[in-house]
Design a protein around this motif. Structure first.
Motif, PDB file in Angstrom:
ATOM      1  N   LYS A 100      38.870  24.083   0.420  1.00  0.00           N
ATOM      2  CA  LYS A 100      38.356  25.424   0.725  1.00  0.00           C
ATOM      3  C   LYS A 100      38.409  25.656   2.237  1.00  0.00           C
ATOM      4  N   GLY A 144      37.930  32.150   5.949  1.00  0.00           N
ATOM      5  CA  GLY A 144      38.834  33.071   6.621  1.00  0.00           C
ATOM      6  C   GLY A 144      38.755  32.886   8.130  1.00  0.00           C
ATOM      7  N   GLY A 198      39.213  31.949   2.272  1.00  0.00           N
ATOM      8  CA  GLY A 198      38.265  33.058   2.315  1.00  0.00           C
ATOM      9  C   GLY A 198      38.875  34.287   2.973  1.00  0.00           C
ATOM     10  N   GLY A 199      38.036  35.262   3.258  1.00  0.00           N
ATOM     11  CA  GLY A 199      38.542  36.513   3.839  1.00  0.00           C
ATOM     12  C   GLY A 199      37.688  37.044   4.971  1.00  0.00           C
ATOM     13  N   GLY A 200      36.698  36.252   5.369  1.00  0.00           N
ATOM     14  CA  GLY A 200      35.709  36.715   6.344  1.00  0.00           C
ATOM     15  C   GLY A 200      36.271  37.107   7.708  1.00  0.00           C
ATOM     16  N   ARG A 206      34.076  41.155   5.295  1.00  0.00           N
ATOM     17  CA  ARG A 206      33.010  40.564   4.480  1.00  0.00           C
ATOM     18  C   ARG A 206      32.293  41.693   3.767  1.00  0.00           C
ATOM     19  N   GLY A 207      32.423  41.721   2.461  1.00  0.00           N
ATOM     20  CA  GLY A 207      31.950  42.842   1.664  1.00  0.00           C
ATOM     21  C   GLY A 207      30.569  43.353   2.005  1.00  0.00           C
ATOM     22  N   ASP A 252      33.386  44.563  -1.946  1.00  0.00           N
ATOM     23  CA  ASP A 252      33.732  43.221  -2.421  1.00  0.00           C
ATOM     24  C   ASP A 252      35.205  43.130  -2.828  1.00  0.00           C
ATOM     25  N   GLY A 268      37.126  42.696   0.164  1.00  0.00           N
ATOM     26  CA  GLY A 268      37.052  41.297   0.607  1.00  0.00           C
ATOM     27  C   GLY A 268      38.039  40.428  -0.149  1.00  0.00           C
ATOM     28  N   THR A 325      37.230  35.023  -7.060  1.00  0.00           N
ATOM     29  CA  THR A 325      37.097  34.858  -8.511  1.00  0.00           C
ATOM     30  C   THR A 325      37.668  36.074  -9.247  1.00  0.00           C
ATOM     31  N   ASN A 380      36.038  38.854  -9.099  1.00  0.00           N
ATOM     32  CA  ASN A 380      34.835  39.628  -9.433  1.00  0.00           C
ATOM     33  C   ASN A 380      33.981  39.887  -8.206  1.00  0.00           C
ATOM     34  N   PHE A 383      30.551  37.787  -5.918  1.00  0.00           N
ATOM     35  CA  PHE A 383      30.771  36.350  -5.774  1.00  0.00           C
ATOM     36  C   PHE A 383      31.332  36.057  -4.389  1.00  0.00           C
ATOM     37  N   THR A 384      31.457  34.784  -4.082  1.00  0.00           N
ATOM     38  CA  THR A 384      32.014  34.382  -2.777  1.00  0.00           C
ATOM     39  C   THR A 384      33.251  33.520  -3.017  1.00  0.00           C
ATOM     40  N   THR A 385      33.963  33.267  -1.953  1.00  0.00           N
ATOM     41  CA  THR A 385      35.119  32.391  -2.106  1.00  0.00           C
ATOM     42  C   THR A 385      34.688  30.932  -2.258  1.00  0.00           C
TER      43      THR A 385
HETATM   44  N1  UDP Z   1      34.548  38.308  -2.617  1.00  0.00           N
HETATM   45  C1  UDP Z   1      34.124  38.760  -3.864  1.00  0.00           C
HETATM   46  N2  UDP Z   1      34.314  37.953  -4.956  1.00  0.00           N
HETATM   47  C2  UDP Z   1      34.849  36.713  -4.872  1.00  0.00           C
HETATM   48  C3  UDP Z   1      35.242  36.236  -3.600  1.00  0.00           C
HETATM   49  C4  UDP Z   1      35.087  37.050  -2.490  1.00  0.00           C
HETATM   50  O1  UDP Z   1      33.624  39.858  -3.990  1.00  0.00           O
HETATM   51  O2  UDP Z   1      34.985  36.034  -5.896  1.00  0.00           O
HETATM   52  C5  UDP Z   1      34.449  39.208  -1.442  1.00  0.00           C
HETATM   53  C6  UDP Z   1      33.077  39.260  -0.801  1.00  0.00           C
HETATM   54  O3  UDP Z   1      32.844  40.602  -0.405  1.00  0.00           O
HETATM   55  C7  UDP Z   1      33.229  38.376   0.417  1.00  0.00           C
HETATM   56  C8  UDP Z   1      34.669  38.616   0.825  1.00  0.00           C
HETATM   57  O4  UDP Z   1      35.342  38.770  -0.427  1.00  0.00           O
HETATM   58  O5  UDP Z   1      32.343  38.732   1.445  1.00  0.00           O
HETATM   59  C9  UDP Z   1      35.314  37.516   1.632  1.00  0.00           C
HETATM   60  O6  UDP Z   1      35.043  36.255   1.072  1.00  0.00           O
HETATM   61  P1  UDP Z   1      34.075  35.175   1.789  1.00  0.00           P
HETATM   62  O7  UDP Z   1      33.001  35.895   2.540  1.00  0.00           O
HETATM   63  O8  UDP Z   1      33.635  34.206   0.747  1.00  0.00           O
HETATM   64  O9  UDP Z   1      35.085  34.502   2.792  1.00  0.00           O
HETATM   65  P2  UDP Z   1      34.858  33.331   3.871  1.00  0.00           P
HETATM   66  O10 UDP Z   1      33.435  33.418   4.362  1.00  0.00           O
HETATM   67  O11 UDP Z   1      35.112  32.035   3.172  1.00  0.00           O
HETATM   68  O12 UDP Z   1      35.887  33.614   4.918  1.00  0.00           O
END
Ligand code: UDP
Length: 242
Positions: free
Chosen positions: A16, A19, A57-59, A63-64, A78, A81, A139, A141, A144-146
């Motif tokens: 994992k 972002g 990830g996508g942060g 970030r949604g 989301d 994201g 996911t 959906n 949820f988070t990555t």
């Molecule tokens: N996200 C979501 N469902 C998922 C995974 C991600 O809705 O299954 C959205 C959520 O808004 C999140 C954004 O995608 O804030 C980016 O993912 P994340 O914050 O987990 O990324 P990272 O912090 O790992 O860069």
């Protein structure tokens, strides 16, 4: 250079990456140097012989819940994201291909022209053939988070461990970037991580790993060779088990 066998402790792992790890010092977006540096680290781990799945990830882009403001609803934010993770996955795929690492992207939200849809058996087939598989779109959906996506894919592909590369070198009693008295923990039990709200992953992600006996290793991405070491099963960072 085949990744079908594996001599280390782990035969198949799910890595994992946040972002944030792709943006370098810029704080947002994708930085070419940061991207190549991660791709080289992944290549080193790949050359070690393990089968590698990656969730990014996508942060660094969006970030949604945090970035949506008042105009954008939570669910739309989301989905945005999730699209951000696909942008990152495509970038990482190109960087890996540049280095000669066969790579496929599978997305939880279908974008036919860009990548394959996520199909578990097909993903496993790719891994068996020595291709790195990047699982994008979280996911699929909202809410949820990555990290949860990483836990889910790790369990689905029957990985031996979920390796979470982070900005710090393991799990601490508090955030070491803020609290100077924070102590690093070498081994943590899932229950304790959940109860003490340790900053590892969100509870949904931790619970999924706990219930499916999926060990989690949290380690520092910025130490050269760490991904390869983690994949070999060498002690890096913090290990979370039952
Ligand atoms: N996200 C979501 N469902 C998922 C995974 C991600 O809705 O299954 C959205 C959520 O808004 C999140 C954004 O995608 O804030 C980016 O993912 P994340 O914050 O987990 O990324 P990272 O912090 O790992 O860069």
């Amino acid at each position: 250079m085949s990744a079908s066998g594996g001599t280390g402790k782990y035969k198949r792992v799910l890595l994992k990456l946040s972002g944030e790890s792709l943006c370098g010092d810029r704080g947002h977006g994708i930085n070419s140097q940061a991207l190549f540096s991660i791709a080289r680290e992944i290549k080193a781990a790949y050359d070690g012989g393990a089968q590698l799945g990656v969730v990014v990830g996508g942060g660094n882009i969006w970030r949604g819940a945090q970035d949506r403001g008042e105009a954008i609803g939570r669910v739309t934010a989301d989905y945005m994201g999730m699209l951000a993770t696909i942008i990152n996955a495509l970038a990482l795929q190109d960087a890996l291909l540049h280095l000669g690492v066969p790579t496929r992207v599978q997305t939880a939200i279908e974008i036919q022209k860009l990548a394959e849809a996520y199909i578990r058996r097909r993903a496993i087939r790719h891994l068996e053939k020595g291709r790195v598989v990047i699982f994008a779109g979280g996911t699929g959906n909202p809410y949820f988070t990555t990290d949860t996506a990483a836990s889910l894919r790790a369990v689905e592909i029957e990985a031996d461990a979920l390796l979470k590369a982070t900005q710090v070198d393991g799990v601490y009693t508090a955030d070491p970037r803020i609290d100077k008295k924070a102590k690093k923990l070498m081994n943590v039990k899932f229950m304790d991580a959940i109860r003490d709200r340790l900053r590892v992953m969100d509870t949904t992600a931790l619970t999924l790993c706990m219930e499916n006996r999926m060990p989690v290793v949290v380690f520092n991405l910025h130490v050269k060779g760490n991904i390869a070491r983690a994949v070999k099963g060498e002690k890096v960072g913090t290990t979370i088990t039952e």
